[in-house]
Motif scaffolding. Structure first.
Motif, PDB file in Angstrom:
ATOM      1  N   LYS A   4       0.852  -1.183   0.000  1.00 41.19           N
ATOM      2  CA  LYS A   4       0.000   0.000   0.000  1.00 41.19           C
ATOM      3  C   LYS A   4       0.889   1.234   0.000  1.00 41.19           C
ATOM      4  N   ALA A   5       0.357   2.343  -0.503  1.00 42.24           N
ATOM      5  CA  ALA A   5       1.142   3.578  -0.574  1.00 42.24           C
ATOM      6  C   ALA A   5       1.662   3.987   0.797  1.00 42.24           C
ATOM      7  N   SER A   6       0.831   3.871   1.826  1.00 45.95           N
ATOM      8  CA  SER A   6       1.273   4.284   3.166  1.00 45.95           C
ATOM      9  C   SER A   6       2.447   3.435   3.643  1.00 45.95           C
ATOM     10  N   THR A   7       2.410   2.143   3.381  1.00 42.49           N
ATOM     11  CA  THR A   7       3.505   1.260   3.784  1.00 42.49           C
ATOM     12  C   THR A   7       4.755   1.557   2.970  1.00 42.49           C
ATOM     13  N   ASP A   8       4.586   1.721   1.676  1.00 41.96           N
ATOM     14  CA  ASP A   8       5.700   2.027   0.793  1.00 41.96           C
ATOM     15  C   ASP A   8       6.395   3.319   1.220  1.00 41.96           C
ATOM     16  N   TYR A   9       5.632   4.382   1.379  1.00 44.34           N
ATOM     17  CA  TYR A   9       6.203   5.668   1.757  1.00 44.34           C
ATOM     18  C   TYR A   9       6.815   5.627   3.162  1.00 44.34           C
ATOM     19  N   GLY A  10       6.132   4.970   4.078  1.00 40.89           N
ATOM     20  CA  GLY A  10       6.648   4.872   5.444  1.00 40.89           C
ATOM     21  C   GLY A  10       7.960   4.113   5.506  1.00 40.89           C
ATOM     22  N   MET A  11       8.044   3.005   4.754  1.00 40.35           N
ATOM     23  CA  MET A  11       9.289   2.232   4.719  1.00 40.35           C
ATOM     24  C   MET A  11      10.415   3.061   4.102  1.00 40.35           C
ATOM     25  N   ARG A  12      10.095   3.777   3.029  1.00 38.20           N
ATOM     26  CA  ARG A  12      11.113   4.636   2.404  1.00 38.20           C
ATOM     27  C   ARG A  12      11.642   5.663   3.400  1.00 38.20           C
ATOM     28  N   ALA A  13      10.739   6.283   4.128  1.00 41.89           N
ATOM     29  CA  ALA A  13      11.138   7.316   5.092  1.00 41.89           C
ATOM     30  C   ALA A  13      12.017   6.729   6.192  1.00 41.89           C
ATOM     31  N   ILE A  14      11.636   5.579   6.720  1.00 41.15           N
ATOM     32  CA  ILE A  14      12.420   4.944   7.792  1.00 41.15           C
ATOM     33  C   ILE A  14      13.794   4.535   7.278  1.00 41.15           C
ATOM     34  N   LEU A  15      13.855   3.918   6.113  1.00 42.31           N
ATOM     35  CA  LEU A  15      15.147   3.516   5.557  1.00 42.31           C
ATOM     36  C   LEU A  15      16.028   4.740   5.273  1.00 42.31           C
ATOM     37  N   TYR A  16      15.424   5.806   4.811  1.00 43.67           N
ATOM     38  CA  TYR A  16      16.160   7.055   4.564  1.00 43.67           C
ATOM     39  C   TYR A  16      16.749   7.588   5.870  1.00 43.67           C
ATOM     40  N   LEU A  17      15.923   7.650   6.913  1.00 40.76           N
ATOM     41  CA  LEU A  17      16.404   8.150   8.204  1.00 40.76           C
ATOM     42  C   LEU A  17      17.529   7.271   8.746  1.00 40.76           C
ATOM     43  N   ALA A  18      17.388   5.958   8.574  1.00 38.11           N
ATOM     44  CA  ALA A  18      18.430   5.046   9.049  1.00 38.11           C
ATOM     45  C   ALA A  18      19.729   5.251   8.268  1.00 38.11           C
ATOM     46  N   ALA A  19      19.610   5.416   6.970  1.00 42.89           N
ATOM     47  CA  ALA A  19      20.802   5.607   6.139  1.00 42.89           C
ATOM     48  C   ALA A  19      21.477   6.947   6.449  1.00 42.89           C
ATOM     49  N   GLN A  20      20.689   7.984   6.719  1.00 49.53           N
ATOM     50  CA  GLN A  20      21.249   9.308   7.026  1.00 49.53           C
ATOM     51  C   GLN A  20      21.851   9.343   8.426  1.00 49.53           C
ATOM     52  N   GLY A  21      21.207   8.659   9.366  1.00 56.50           N
ATOM     53  CA  GLY A  21      21.726   8.595  10.733  1.00 56.50           C
ATOM     54  C   GLY A  21      21.621   9.888  11.516  1.00 56.50           C
ATOM     55  N   THR A  22      20.792  10.811  11.078  1.00 63.44           N
ATOM     56  CA  THR A  22      20.675  12.107  11.747  1.00 63.44           C
ATOM     57  C   THR A  22      19.248  12.631  11.583  1.00 63.44           C
ATOM     58  N   THR A  23      18.996  13.808  12.148  1.00 63.15           N
ATOM     59  CA  THR A  23      17.694  14.449  11.980  1.00 63.15           C
ATOM     60  C   THR A  23      17.584  14.998  10.555  1.00 63.15           C
ATOM     61  N   CYS A  24      16.462  14.708   9.914  1.00 65.67           N
ATOM     62  CA  CYS A  24      16.238  15.146   8.537  1.00 65.67           C
ATOM     63  C   CYS A  24      14.912  15.894   8.456  1.00 65.67           C
ATOM     64  N   SER A  25      14.881  16.940   7.673  1.00 68.25           N
ATOM     65  CA  SER A  25      13.648  17.707   7.517  1.00 68.25           C
ATOM     66  C   SER A  25      12.643  16.927   6.676  1.00 68.25           C
ATOM     67  N   SER A  26      11.380  17.230   6.897  1.00 67.32           N
ATOM     68  CA  SER A  26      10.341  16.579   6.103  1.00 67.32           C
ATOM     69  C   SER A  26      10.511  16.932   4.631  1.00 67.32           C
ATOM     70  N   LYS A  27      10.971  18.138   4.360  1.00 65.58           N
ATOM     71  CA  LYS A  27      11.190  18.561   2.980  1.00 65.58           C
ATOM     72  C   LYS A  27      12.253  17.703   2.305  1.00 65.58           C
ATOM     73  N   ASP A  28      13.370  17.464   3.003  1.00 65.18           N
ATOM     74  CA  ASP A  28      14.440  16.633   2.435  1.00 65.18           C
ATOM     75  C   ASP A  28      13.971  15.201   2.209  1.00 65.18           C
ATOM     76  N   ILE A  29      13.303  14.633   3.204  1.00 67.49           N
ATOM     77  CA  ILE A  29      12.808  13.260   3.070  1.00 67.49           C
ATOM     78  C   ILE A  29      11.849  13.166   1.893  1.00 67.49           C
ATOM     79  N   ALA A  30      10.892  14.087   1.844  1.00 65.84           N
ATOM     80  CA  ALA A  30       9.883  14.076   0.784  1.00 65.84           C
ATOM     81  C   ALA A  30      10.534  14.207  -0.595  1.00 65.84           C
ATOM     82  N   ASN A  31      11.448  15.155  -0.736  1.00 67.50           N
ATOM     83  CA  ASN A  31      12.101  15.365  -2.034  1.00 67.50           C
ATOM     84  C   ASN A  31      12.974  14.187  -2.437  1.00 67.50           C
TER      85      ASN A  31
END
Length: 157
Positions: A4-31
């Protein structure tokens, strides 16, 4: 399997945050992850309520993981994003209990659901990132996970 879109987007966001290892803005994550920003903010609320991410307000705020990536499972993320749907499904199932549903089919379905939950619970965010970085070993990793689950299921009989 199509998520589902919510699962897909949520997983992407979590994996992104894990890969970055720091605080990320919603704008950066979204883009960076091609997620509609307003939708990301809604999903982030669900993930925050589940204790998976933290939100930091302010000029240098954003989102970060609330736990170590090794302690966050795919199942945990999916359940956080899908909690409302699961409640609805449970209610429908309970309403059918006295109906004509064949018990053998129900037991089979329960076994499928239990197997998927067990498998998804064995996948952590850290493990997925490591697996993605090891392109050759990723197929072997998944194969080993399926073998483990097959052995577990055969021991139930």
């Amino acid at each position: 399997m199509q998520l589902k879109a919510s699962t897909d987007y949520g997983m992407r966001a979590i994996l992104y945050l894990a890969a970055q290892g720091t605080t990320c803005s919603s704008k950066d994550i979204a883009n960076d992850m091609s997620i509609p920003r307003d939708y990301l903010i809604q999903l982030a609320q669900l993930l925050r309520n589940a204790g998976i991410i933290e939100a930091r307000p302010g000029k240098h705020g954003g989102y970060r993981l609330a736990k170590d990536p090794a302690d966050i499972t795919v199942l945990e993320i999916m359940e956080a994003l899908d909690d409302d749907a699961k409640q609805s499904t449970r209610a429908k199932r309970n309403a059918r209990k006295g109906g004509a549903m064949v018990q053998e089919v129900k037991r089979t379905y329960d076994l499928i659901e239990e197997s998927m939950d067990t498998f998804l619970n064995s996948l952590t965010v850290k493990l997925l990132l490591e697996c993605a970085n090891d392109k050759e070993g990723s197929k072997k990793f998944l194969s080993d996970r399926f073998d483990e689950e097959s052995r577990r299921l055969s021991e139930l009989n």
